[in-house]
Design an enzyme around this catalytic site. Structure first.
Site, PDB file in Angstrom:
ATOM      1  N   THR A   1      -5.142  -6.461   1.117  1.00  0.00           N
ATOM      2  CA  THR A   1      -4.939  -5.477   2.135  1.00  0.00           C
ATOM      3  C   THR A   1      -6.084  -5.598   3.070  1.00  0.00           C
ATOM      4  O   THR A   1      -7.284  -5.976   2.754  1.00  0.00           O
ATOM      5  CB  THR A   1      -5.054  -4.145   1.249  1.00  0.00           C
TER       6      THR A   1
ATOM      7  N   ARG B   1       9.035   1.074  -3.598  1.00  0.00           N
ATOM      8  CA  ARG B   1       7.374   1.531  -3.855  1.00  0.00           C
ATOM      9  C   ARG B   1       6.761   1.578  -2.627  1.00  0.00           C
ATOM     10  O   ARG B   1       6.497   0.887  -1.763  1.00  0.00           O
ATOM     11  CB  ARG B   1       7.039   0.480  -5.096  1.00  0.00           C
ATOM     12  N   VAL B   2       5.878   2.609  -2.601  1.00  0.00           N
ATOM     13  CA  VAL B   2       4.960   2.732  -1.514  1.00  0.00           C
ATOM     14  C   VAL B   2       3.625   3.075  -2.298  1.00  0.00           C
ATOM     15  O   VAL B   2       3.498   3.833  -3.159  1.00  0.00           O
ATOM     16  CB  VAL B   2       5.196   3.922  -0.488  1.00  0.00           C
ATOM     17  N   GLY B   3       2.470   2.319  -1.611  1.00  0.00           N
ATOM     18  CA  GLY B   3       1.057   2.337  -2.338  1.00  0.00           C
ATOM     19  C   GLY B   3       0.388   3.457  -1.675  1.00  0.00           C
ATOM     20  O   GLY B   3       0.673   4.363  -0.965  1.00  0.00           O
ATOM     21  N   ASP B   4      -0.816   3.264  -1.699  1.00  0.00           N
ATOM     22  CA  ASP B   4      -1.999   4.348  -1.364  1.00  0.00           C
ATOM     23  C   ASP B   4      -1.935   4.291   0.365  1.00  0.00           C
ATOM     24  O   ASP B   4      -2.696   5.136   0.781  1.00  0.00           O
ATOM     25  CB  ASP B   4      -3.321   4.327  -2.001  1.00  0.00           C
TER      26      ASP B   4
ATOM     27  N   THR C   1      -8.860  -0.546  -0.738  1.00  0.00           N
ATOM     28  CA  THR C   1      -7.876  -1.659  -1.199  1.00  0.00           C
ATOM     29  C   THR C   1      -8.040  -1.777  -2.719  1.00  0.00           C
ATOM     30  O   THR C   1      -9.170  -1.593  -3.247  1.00  0.00           O
ATOM     31  CB  THR C   1      -8.401  -2.983  -0.592  1.00  0.00           C
ATOM     32  N   GLY C   2      -7.049  -1.821  -3.411  1.00  0.00           N
ATOM     33  CA  GLY C   2      -7.134  -2.018  -4.637  1.00  0.00           C
ATOM     34  C   GLY C   2      -5.509  -1.633  -5.343  1.00  0.00           C
ATOM     35  O   GLY C   2      -4.625  -1.648  -4.564  1.00  0.00           O
TER      36      GLY C   2
ATOM     37  N   GLY D   1      -2.955   0.569  -5.836  1.00  0.00           N
ATOM     38  CA  GLY D   1      -2.780   1.632  -5.160  1.00  0.00           C
ATOM     39  C   GLY D   1      -2.148   3.036  -6.043  1.00  0.00           C
ATOM     40  O   GLY D   1      -2.743   3.972  -5.471  1.00  0.00           O
TER      41      GLY D   1
HETATM   42  N1  ASP Z   1      -3.575  -0.923  -2.216  1.00  0.00           N
HETATM   43  C1  ASP Z   1      -2.632  -1.764  -2.143  1.00  0.00           C
HETATM   44  C2  ASP Z   1      -1.442  -1.095  -2.591  1.00  0.00           C
HETATM   45  O1  ASP Z   1      -1.173  -0.891  -3.777  1.00  0.00           O
HETATM   46  C3  ASP Z   1      -2.636  -3.353  -2.362  1.00  0.00           C
HETATM   47  C4  ASP Z   1      -4.132  -3.584  -2.032  1.00  0.00           C
HETATM   48  O2  ASP Z   1      -5.096  -3.030  -1.720  1.00  0.00           O
HETATM   49  O3  ASP Z   1      -3.994  -5.112  -1.950  1.00  0.00           O
HETATM   50  O4  ASP Z   1      -0.213  -1.166  -1.834  1.00  0.00           O
END
Ligand code: ASP
Length: 355
Positions: free
Chosen positions: A219, A247-250, A270-271, A273
């Protein structure tokens, strides 16, 4: 347009009162080495180890991070707003196949690229976010259009795409987002899923095999402080490889992966989510500063190295406060990152021990 004019008016009023009443509480003195303007960026956190990178790859990432920093810094140097600066920095990384955002985004289980992005302005806490879009070349520009030109904060899927078209944003065929290496990543994960039905074996692969470990990272994001003392945050992502069922992340969730408030800080995460949503990372850091009187670094460490680690959430954040202090903790092996403050050179980092 209505939304931005209205909120700028409110912001002018609020910002004046905020700076007078809460500066000292929000930003402890020990961190008050004021920078006139500053910018920090990330290109994702994950299992990024020096021994797994060739010198060429290392140089390629650093050059792109530097290009992104330069783009954002130029805006700030010329007196532009933190909103314009984070957009400029993020667009450079969205346009690069090196990162999991825009071109280079990971694939869903169905073999599509579904993109999420968000932006927030600390002066008035105005925000815009989009999720699950497939046709906007730079998803961060769609998030900004939601912030500036709609009465809403969060738009998804087809509706967000229709809005982007009405806003005359640059649209592309979904095939624009295809990259061979991301597609192979999806194929390999799906193949393994077929043979490794055992959940614990899959989990082990995620922990051990670099190929699997990187499936959810890359990200991009930026945080900035401008000459007028306003901070902003922007984040853009393709999410996680093999993600399913909408699916939707953070990232597009305001307060989780993206957050900005002049009184405390701007954060881009980033991580993994799901863990960042459950920890409400951005808002949690801001709350620790606001109610706990902690510095930006202390608050960011408490959340990333403490709360997230406790529940198994790997990744990191970049953050800035209105004094120009920057904190960039991560609990993974590495995080593509960098920053530049007024009067200083740009600095880029990749690994844990990069100084
Ligand atoms: N945080 C992002 C998600 O979970 C992924 C990422 O940070 O690479 O969608």
């Amino acid at each position: 347009m209505k939304k931005i004019l209205l909120s700028l008016g409110i912001a002018g009023f609020l910002f004046t009162s905020c700076t007078e009443s809460s500066t000292d509480q929000a930003v402890p003195e020990k961190e008050s080495s004021k920078s006139e303007f500053a910018l920090a960026i990330h290109g994702g956190a994950g299992t990024i180890k020096k021994e797994n990178m060739t010198p060429e790859q290392d140089a390629e990432y650093r050059a792109k991070l530097k290009e992104s920093l330069d783009a954002g810094f130029a805006v700030l140097e010329n007196g532009g707003s933190s909103l314009d600066a984070v957009i400029a920095a993020v667009k450079v990384m969205e346009d690069s196949p090196l990162f999991n955002a825009g071109k280079g985004a990971v694939f869903t289980n169905e073999g599509k690229n579904e993109l999420d992005a968000a932006i927030m302005y600390g002066a008035d806490r105005n925000a815009g976010a989009v999720a699950g879009i497939t046709t906007v070349k730079n998803p961060i520009t769609a998030a900004r259009a939601v912030l500036e030109n709609s009465p809403h904060v969060f738009m998804i899927g087809k509706g967000a795409e229709q809005f982007a078209a009405e806003q005359n944003l640059e649209l592309v065929d979904p095939s624009y987002f295809f990259t061979q290496h991301r597609f192979e990543q999806l194929e390999k994960i799906k193949e393994t899923e077929k043979t490794q039905l055992d959940h614990s074996a899959l989990l082990e692969l995620e922990l051990e095999d670099p190929f699997f470990k990187d499936r959810k990272f890359g990200t991009v994001g930026a945080v900035a402080l401008d000459k007028n003392g306003n901070i902003a945050a922007a984040t853009s992502t393709g999410g996680m490889t093999n993600k399913r069922y909408g699916r939707v992340g953070d990232v597009p969730i305001i307060g989780a992966g993206t957050y900005a408030d002049n009184e405390t800080c701007a954060v881009s995460a980033t991580g993994h989510g799901e863990f960042f949503i459950r920890t409400v990372v951005g808002h949690e850091i801001a709350s620790i500063m606001r109610y706990g009187g902690k510095s930006l670094q202390e608050a960011a460490d408490e959340v990333v190295m403490g709360q997230l680690v406790k529940i198994g959430g790997s990744g990191g954040i970049i953050s800035i406060d209105k004094m120009g202090n920057i904190a960039m903790p991560f609990n993974s092996e590495g995080m593509y990152r960098g920053y530049r403050k007024a009067g200083e050179e740009a600095k880029t980092f990749i690994y844990k021990d990069d100084k």
